[in-house]
Design an enzyme around this catalytic site. Structure first.
Site, short mmCIF file in Angstrom:
data_model
loop_
_atom_site.label_atom_id
_atom_site.label_comp_id
_atom_site.label_asym_id
_atom_site.label_seq_id
_atom_site.Cartn_x
_atom_site.Cartn_y
_atom_site.Cartn_z
N CYS A 1 -12.15 28.74 -55.29
CA CYS A 1 -12.63 27.83 -56.33
C CYS A 1 -12.60 28.11 -57.69
CB CYS A 1 -13.97 27.15 -55.72
SG CYS A 1 -14.48 25.53 -56.47
N GLU B 1 -16.38 30.31 -47.36
CA GLU B 1 -17.68 30.93 -47.27
C GLU B 1 -18.97 29.80 -47.09
OE1 GLU B 1 -16.67 30.07 -49.98
OE2 GLU B 1 -17.81 29.62 -51.25
N HIS C 1 -13.79 26.02 -49.73
CA HIS C 1 -14.92 27.22 -49.60
C HIS C 1 -14.99 27.75 -48.25
CE1 HIS C 1 -16.76 27.09 -53.70
NE2 HIS C 1 -16.14 25.78 -53.80
#
Lengths: 246, 997
Positions: free
Chosen positions: A94, A203, A201
Site C-alpha cells: 500500500c 498482513e 494488504h
C-alpha cells in the site's frame, strides 16, 4: 533465523501487524524508525527482508509515498540500492508500494482511484508472474484500503497480481477492480521478481476472522461438518519469503 | 516567523495523466443549478514558497514535489482550454498541513536549516459559458470563507503578461472581535473579487502579521453589576473598543472573582480572568451536572451517574471489572489479566457547524488524545463516530440580521464532517470500526458529532500501576506536539453558550493527524515503557491553562514561563498563549534527570518538546511573561472557587411542549420500501467504505455485514493479536422520544445498547456504558426537568442491568440563534439527545453472531417481544439466556430490534443474506429488548426448549422474495431501495463517469 526489517515513522501505520505476519511465518522481525536507520544505515546489512508497510506517511501530502521516498533518496539511497543488489527480498504494501514507485525501485506510478475516494474492501487476485513471494499461489483474496491505488503503467512491467472476479467479488457483488488500475494491476515486481509492490494488504488477512464473510463460512462449515482454516489467505506470502532463505 | 527580503516562488503542478479528482469534482459541480454547462475542469496544485534562497535554488528543490511520471510543472502549453481560474487557499493562520510537509521536503532536500515559509492552494480551471451567479455558486461550494480565501480570474487575465508582482504588502491583518486574521482578498466575507494584474494567479501570501503591543493588562473589577455582567458575557474590553470574546461567566461567578481579588488586594490581570473563565466554563466544569438540582444536593453527576457506578461496583463485588472510572481522560475496564481497555466518547458540535471538516477532524484526533492521555498512555485501537444531521436543506440560515454570515447547508455539514473523521482516522492508522448516522430536521443548524476512541493499555507500565500518575514538585512541565497560534481561542467558552453572530471564528481549527501520530508513537510505543515521565494529560479545551493547572492539582502548584511556549508566529498576547487550544499537544510532568533522554528520543522522532516551567507545591498557579508576573492565584480558588447554583426544574406543561417540540411528524411511512429508504435506516456504505476499518488487523465483525452489505448495529474487534478475547461495541440513541417521556427515553437507550451488543454475542454481565448528553436550552427549567428525568433513569436502569458508567461528557447548549432569509429571528434547538455507548468483553471472538441470514430452510424466531415500559429484570434474565444460546452456537444470525421496526429488521436480514423470507406477523408494535434470530432447523428443537416463548415467524428460502404478511417485494427491489438514498456518494459503484479531459 530469517531476519526482516520493517520501516516505520512519519505516519507509516501498519508496522505492528506486518511484524506479526512475519513472526507467524517464522521470521525475526524488527520495526526500525526511518530516522534510526538514517542515523545508522549499516543496520540494513543485518537483514534479509525489507518491508515498507502501509500507512499515511506524511499524510499523503503532495502525493502518497512521495515525502517518505524523498527522505530515503536524500539519506539512504546508496544503502537501499546495496540492499536490493544482494540476494534479499523487499516488499512494499500500500503506502509502501507508493514509496517504492516514488523511489524508482518499481516501475509505473500510483495515483488517485477513479472514484477519487478512499476505499476499504476485499478483492480477489490472480497471480500473473513468478516471484519468490508468490511461489505456489495461484489466487488469493485480500483487503485493499487506499485512496491512491490506481496503478498507471509507463512501460512493460512484470505484473504480480491482478484484480479478478472470484469468490469475494461474487459473494459481495463487487466489481473486480476497486480503483481503475491499468490492466487490473494490483501488484508489480522488479525484473528479477525479488521486489514486490502491492496495494492489497496481506498482513490484514492472516487470521480466519479477518475474512469479511467468516461468520457465513463458519455456519456453512458447521452444517457440512467441515473443518475451518486457522489462517487467512495472506499468510502464505510471508511464509514464502521466509521459505526463500531456508 | 516573519522573514524580510525573501525570495518568493510559486510552483504550480498539473496532472499529466487522467486526474480523477477533477472528473469527480466536475460531476458534483454539474449538479448545481448552473445557467450553462460546466464543460471541463482541471486542478492545479500550487505552493507559494518564500525562502532566504535564490529563486533557482528554490525551484530546483521544488522538483522534489513533482512525480514526473504523473505530474508536470504547469505552463500555458500543457493546460487545456479554460475560461475561468479560481484559486482556493487558506486564510492567514489556518493550519496548512500540506504546507508543513512541503516545508519539510524542501528543507530535507536542501540539507540545511534555512527559513522557509510555504502556503498551499489549489487552482480550478473551468471551461463553460458561466454567469457571475454560476461562478458565485461554484466558489461557494469550493470553499468555506471562515477558513479559506478565494480568488478568480478570467483566462484573459490569467494569461496576460506579467505585471510587477506585489508581495506581502497585499495582505493586511486585522483584528475583529477577539482575534481574526483577514487577508485583503477575503474581506468582503465570502464574496469573491477579481484580481487581474499578474500572470497566472499571481502571488498572494496569507501570513499572519500581529502588530499590537504585547502587554499584560489589568482588568478593573471595582465596577457595578451591570458592567460586571457585560464583562462576563462579552469579554474583556480592548483599547480599540472591541471585546475579546465570550468569557461565559455569569454575574454570580463574576462576583466570586471580584471577592477573591479584593482578598488578594488587587485587580486581576487579563490572563487571570481569561484563565478562570476557561476553568469554570460549562465545557470544563460541567456545572449543570455538578450543581444541586431541586432536592438532589449532590447534583446529577454525583447523585445519579457516579452513584450508579458506585452501586454497581458494590453489587458486583469480586466480579467488578471497573479499574479507572471518571477520574481520567478515558474510562478503563479490565480486558484480561495483562491489559485494560479504555473508552471515551466526545462531541464536537459547535466547531462542526462552522467548519465541518475542521470541526470533525479536530474532534476525532482530539478524542484519540483522550486515550493517549489516559493513565500513563493508552494506545488508540479503534475509532467510533455518531452523527446527528438533517437532510432538510430547503431553508437558508444566517448568523446575523444583515444576512452576511450564512450558515452552511446541512448537506455541506454532512459531507465535511464525514470527510474530517475519515482524514483524522485514516491518517492516524486507527481503524474506524463503527458508527451511526441519525437524521432529524432539528440538527439543521448545529449537527451533533460524536467521536470516540477505544484504547489498550497494559495494567503495569515499567512495573507500576498504569492508572496511577502524579506530577511531583520539581518535575518539569513539558509541552510537546504542535505549536501555539491564534486558532482555538475561546473554544471552551464558545461551546458553553448558544451559537450566534458573535461566535468567534477563531474557535475553528483544523487537526493535524501526522504531527499527532509522530508523538503518539513516540509516547505510547517508546517513552511510556521507559518510565520517563510521572504524569501526562491531553491539551484540549482551554489549552495549557487547563492541562497545566489540572496536573498542578496532583502536586499542589505550578510555575510557568510563558515565553518558552513555542509559537506559530510572534506577536501573540500572553493571555492568548495561555488559553489557545491549538491542537495536537500533550502536557507531561518529567523528572529533571529524565529530561535529556526524553528530549533526545523526541528529537529523533521529529517531535518538538519544550520545558515551559516546573511543578511546585506552592499551592498557587503562577505564570510569568517577559519578566512580569502574569498570573498568581490560589489553585484551590481556580479549581473550586466557583459558587454553586441551585438549579430548579419544572415539568413541561402540555402548552410548553406544543410550543417547544419541533413540529415534525414522527409517524413513519410503514410501507416497507419507504422504510428501507428512510435516511435513518438506509445503507451508509459510502461512509463505512471510506473509513479504514481494518488497519491494525483487529477487525472481527466489520461495519458491513453479509452478502448484501448491510450496516450492522454493532462492531467486534480482537485487540490482541495473540488472544481470542474480543470487544463488542454498540450504542443506544432515541432523541425523538425525549419530549414524549425523557425517563423512558433513557431507559430505552440503555436497553438498546445492551440488546444490540447481546444480539451479537456479548455477555450481559460484562458490559460497561458511557453517557453523552447533548442538550439544548439548558437554562430553561423545562429542559432541566427533562435532563433530570433522563439522569434519574440512567441511575435506575444502569443499576438494574448492572452496566456501570465508566466515562461521560455533556454539551448543554446545542442551540442556534440566528435569522432566516427574511431577516426574522429564528432559534433552532437540537433535540435533547442522550447517547449511550456500550463496550462488552467476551472470551472467544469465534462465538460472535452476525446479522445476515445464512441458509435457506432456517427458521425465523422473535424473542422477548415485550411492549410498554422497559422491564430491566426480565430483559436481563432473557439476555443471560441468549448469551448461553450463543455460547453453545445455536444461533445462525441475530439482530436486536433496538434501532428499527420488526418488519424492517426482517427485510435487512434478508438483504444481508441475499435470501428470501416468508413470514407472518401480528401487529408490529413498539417493543424493547427483542431479538430476531434465524436458526438451523436441526437445532430448532434445542432452541425452543431454551426459549419456550419464542415466536416462530416463518422461514428463510431461496425464492429471492421478501414476503411479510400480504406485503411482497423482490430481493432486488428491496436491496436497491436500501442502497438508493446515498448511492450518488459511492463513486466506485457508479456505472458511468463523466467526461475527463
Amino acid at each position: 533465523m530469517v531476519t526482516a526489517l520493517i520501516f516505520s515513522g512519519y505516519g507509516i501505520n501498519c508496522e505492528e501487524e506486518t511484524k506479526r505476519a512475519f513472526e507467524l511465518a517464522g521470521a525475526k522481525a524488527d520495526i526500525v524508525h526511518l530516522n534510526d536507520l538514517i542515523a545508522e544505515p549499516s543496520r540494513l546489512k543485518d537483514y534479509q527482508i525489507a518491508a515498507f508497510p502501509g500507512g499515511f506517511s506524511f499524510g499523503d501530502d503532495t502525493g502518497s509515498g512521495k515525502a517518505y521516498a524523498n527522505m530515503i533518496k536524500n539519506h539512504l539511497l546508496k544503502e537501499i540500492k546495496a540492499f536490493v543488489a544482494r540476494d534479499t527480498l523487499t516488499i512494499g504494501i500500500c503506502n509502501g508500494f507508493q514509496v517504492l514507485t516514488s523511489l524508482g525501485l518499481l516501475k509505473g506510478t500510483l495515483t488517485h482511484n477513479t472514484s477519487a475516494q478512499f476505499i476499504d474492501r476485499w478483492v480477489d487476485l490472480k497471480v500473473s508472474s513468478d516471484s519468490p513471494w508468490l511461489k505456489g499461489i495461484e489466487s488469493m483474496s485480500l483487503p485493499v484500503a487506499h485512496g491512491e491505488g490506481r496503478y498507471v503503467k509507463d512501460q512493460d512491467v512484470p505484473v504480480a497480481l491482478q484484480y479478478t472476479d472470484a469468490e469475494i467479488s461474487n459473494h459481495f457483488d463487487y466489481p473486480a477492480n476497486p480503483n481503475g488500475s491499468d490492466d487490473d494491476i494490483a501488484a508489480v515486481l522488479s525484473d528479477d521478481g525479488r521486489i514486490l509492490g502491492m496495494m492489497p494488504h496481506p498482513e490484514r488477512a492472516i487470521e480466519f476472522h479477518h475474512l469479511p464473510h467468516w461468520t457465513f463460512l463458519k455456519e456453512k462449515a458447521s452444517r457440512e461438518s467441515m473443518a475451518l482454516p486457522d489462517n487467512g489467505p495472506g499468510l502464505s506470502l510471508f511464509e514464502n519469503a521466509v521459505e526463500y532463505f531456508n | 516567523m516573519i522573514i524580510l527580503d525573501l525570495q518568493t516562488v510559486r510552483i504550480d503542478i498539473s496532472s499529466k495523466i487522467k486526474d480523477t479528482r477533477a472528473s469527480q469534482l466536475l460531476t458534483s459541480l454539474s449538479q448545481l443549478e448552473l445557467s450553462s454547462e460546466l464543460e471541463s475542469l482541471q486542478i492545479v496544485d500550487s505552493y507559494t514558497i518564500q525562502a532566504d534562497l535564490t529563486a533557482a535554488t528554490i525551484k530546483k528543490a521544488a522538483n522534489n514535489l513533482i512525480d514526473f511520471k504523473k505530474e508536470q510543472l504547469m505552463i500555458a502549453t500543457n493546460l487545456h482550454d479554460f475560461d475561468f481560474a479560481i484559486e482556493i487557499g487558506f486564510l492567514p493562520g489556518v493550519t496548512d498541513n500540506l504546507a508543513k510537509t512541503v516545508t519539510m521536503i524542501l528543507k530535507d532536500s536542501l540539507k540545511q536549516n534555512v527559513a522557509i515559509n510555504v502556503y498551499s492552494s489549489q487552482v480550478f480551471l473551468l471551461k463553460g459559458n458561466l454567469s457571475e451567479i454560476d461562478l458565485k455558486q461554484i466558489i461557494d461550494s469550493l470553499h468555506n470563507p471562515l477558513i479559506q480565501r478565494a480568488r478568480i480570474k478570467t483566462s484573459q487575465e490569467f494569461n496576460r503578461h506579467p505585471a510587477k508582482p506585489r508581495f506581502a504588502s497585499d495582505v493586511d491583518t486585522k483584528k475583529v472581535g477577539t482575534v481574526r486574521c483577514t487577508s485583503s482578498v477575503s474581506k468582503d466575507k465570502g464574496n469573491f473579487r477579481r484580481n487581474s494584474n499578474k500572470e497566472g494567479m499571481g502571488i498572494e501570501i496569507p501570513n499572519v502579521v500581529l502588530t499590537n503591543k504585547q502587554e499584560i493588562t489589568e482588568v478593573d473589577l471595582n465596577v457595578d453589576d451591570a458592567i460586571l455582567t457585560e464583562l462576563g458575557s462579552k469579554g474583556i474590553l480592548d483599547n480599540d473598543g472591541s471585546r475579546r470574546g465570550p468569557l461565559a461567566l455569569g454575574l454570580d461567578y463574576m462576583k466570586a472573582i471580584q471577592a477573591y481579588f479584593i482578598k488578594e488586594g488587587r485587580n486581576p490581570t487579563d490572563i487571570e480572568l481569561e484563565s478562570i473563565a476557561q476553568t469554570w466554563s460549562e465545557h470544563c466544569k460541567h456545572t449543570i451536572f455538578a450543581d444541586p438540582i431541586d432536592e438532589l444536593k449532590d447534583g446529577l453527576y454525583k447523585g445519579y451517574i457516579k452513584a450508579a457506578t458506585n452501586q454497581i461496583r458494590k453489587d458486583k463485588g469480586d466480579k467488578d471489572f471497573c479499574v479507572s472510572v471518571f477520574s481520567d481522560n478515558s474510562g478503563a475496564i479490565a480486558f484480561d489479566d495483562e491489559y485494560l481497555i479504555t473508552h471515551k466518547m466526545e462531541t464536537h458540535n459547535s466547531p462542526s457547524a462552522l467548519d465541518p471538516f475542521g470541526g470533525a477532524i479536530t474532534g476525532i484526533v482530539g478524542v484519540n488524545r483522550d486515550a493517549i492521555g489516559c493513565g500513563m498512555g493508552s494506545r488508540p485501537i479503534a475509532n467510533l463516530y455518531g452523527y446527528c444531521f438533517s437532510d432538510d436543506s430547503k431553508q437558508d440560515l444566517y448568523r446575523d440580521k444583515e444576512l452576511t454570515q450564512k450558515m452552511l447547508s446541512p448537506k455541506r455539514i454532512m459531507e465535511g464532517v464525514i470527510d474530517g473523521v475519515r482524514v483524522g482516522g485514516n491518517c492516524s492508522g486507527i481503524p474506524t470500526v463503527h458508527g451511526f448516522s441519525y437524521f432529524h430536521p432539528s440538527f439543521r443548524a448545529k449537527p451533533l458529532v460524536f467521536v470516540g476512541t477505544l484504547g489498550l493499555m497494559p495494567r503495569l507500565v515499567n512495573g507500576n500501576d498504569s492508572c496511577q500518575k502524579a506530577a511531583r514538585p520539581g518535575d518539569l512541565i513539558v509541552v510537546l506536539g504542535g505549536r501555539v497560534g491564534l486558532d482555538g481561542i475561546h473554544g471552551a467558552t464558545f461551546s458553553s453558550v448558544e451559537m450566534d453572530s458573535s461566535s468567534p471564528a477563531t474557535a475553528v481549527q483544523i487537526g493535524d493527524p501526522i504531527t499527532q501520530k509522530k508523538f503518539s508513537d513516540a509516547i505510547i510505543k517508546e517513552a511510556r515503557d521507559k518510565g520517563l515521565y510521572s504524569s501526562i494529560t491531553d491539551n484540549g479545551a482551554g489549552g495549557i491553562s487547563c492541562s497545566v493547572a489540572e496536573m498542578a492539582k496532583e502536586c499542589g502548584g505550578c510555575r510557568v514561563e510563558l515565553d518558552k511556549v513555542p509559537l506559530k508566529y510572534p506577536g501573540m498576547q500572553a493571555w492568548q498563549i495561555w488559553i489557545s487550544e491549538s491542537q495536537e499537544r500533550m502536557t507531561l510532568a518529567i523528572p529533571p534527570e529524565n529530561w535529556e533522554e526524553f528530549n533526545d528520543l523526541m528529537k529523533s522522532r521529529d517531535v518538538e518538546a519544550v520545558v515551559i516551567g516546573e511543578f511546585t507545591d506552592s499551592g498557587r498557579c503562577q505564570v510569568n511573561y517577559q519578566g512580569q508576573t502574569a498570573m498568581d492565584i490560589e489553585l484551590e480558588f481556580l479549581h473550586d472557587g466557583l459558587p454553586s447554583r441551585q438549579l430548579q426544574t419544572r415539568k413541561p406543561s402540555q402548552e410548553w411542549l406544543e410550543q417547544n417540540t419541533p413540529v415534525v411528524s414522527l409517524q413513519l411511512d410503514n410501507d416497507l420500501l419507504a422504510l428501507l429508504a428512510n435516511p435513518n435506516y438506509c445503507s451508509k456504505e459510502f461512509i463505512s467504505q471510506q473509513y479504514d476499518h481494518e488497519v491494525q488487523g483487529i477487525s472481527v465483525l466489520k461495519p458491513l455485514q453479509g452478502r448484501g452489505r448491510v450496516n450492522g448495529d454493532t462492531a467486534v474487534i480482537k485487540p490482541r493479536l495473540d488472544s481470542k478475547k474480543a470487544a463488542i461495541i454498540s450504542y443506544g440513541l432515541k432523541p425523538e422520544e425525549t419530549d414524549i417521556d425523557p425517563y423512558m427515553m433513557a431507559a430505552r437507550s440503555i436497553d438498546s445498547a445492551i440488546a444490540s451488543a447481546v444480539a451479537t454475542g456479548a455477555n450481559p454481565d460484562y458490559i460497561a456504558i458511557l453517557d453523552n448528553f447533548c442538550w439544548c436550552s439548558s437554562d430553561e427549567s423545562e429542559r432541566l426537568y427533562q435532563l433530570k428525568e433522563t439522569a434519574r433513569a440512567c441511575y435506575d436502569y444502569a443499576v438494574a442491568f448492572g452496566t456501570p458508567f465508566i466515562s461521560g461528557k455533556d454539551s448543554m447548549f446545542n442551540d442556534f440563534k440566528g435569522y432566516d432569509t427574511n431577516g426574522d429571528k429564528i432559534k433552532i434547538s437540537a433535540l435533547p439527545t442522550l447517547l449511550i455507548s456500550a463496550l462488552g468483553i467476551i472470551d472467544d471472538y469465534s462465538k460472535v453472531v452476525s446479522m445476515d441470514l445464512k441458509m435457506a430452510g432456517d427458521k425465523l424466531y422473535l424473542l422477548n417481544a415485550t411492549e410498554g415500559a422497559v422491564d430491566a429484570k426480565a430483559n436481563l434474565s432473557f439476555y443471560r439466556r441468549f448469551y448461553s444460546a450463543v455460547q453453545t452456537e445455536l444461533v445462525a444470525s441475530a439482530m436486536s430490534l433496538a434501532h428499527k421496526p420488526l418488519k424492517l429488521a426482517l427485510a435487512q436480514k434478508a438483504i444481508a443474506g441475499q435470501l428470501g423470507i416468508e413470514v407472518s406477523l401480528s401487529e408490529d408494535s413498539k417493543i424493547s429488548g427483542a431479538i430476531l434470530v434465524s436458526i438451523d432447523p436441526l437445532k430448532s428443537k434445542r432452541f425452543e426448549t431454551l426459549f419456550p416463548k419464542a415466536q416462530l415467524l416463518g422461514e428463510v428460502n431461496e425464492t429471492k422474495r421478501i414476503k411479510i404478511n400480504a406485503e411482497e417485494l423482490s430481493l432486488e427491489e428491496a436491496t436497491s431501495a436500501y442502497r438508493a438514498p446515498f448511492s450518488n456518494y459511492l463513486n466506485d459503484q457508479k456505472k458511468e463517469l463523466a467526461g475527463v479531459n
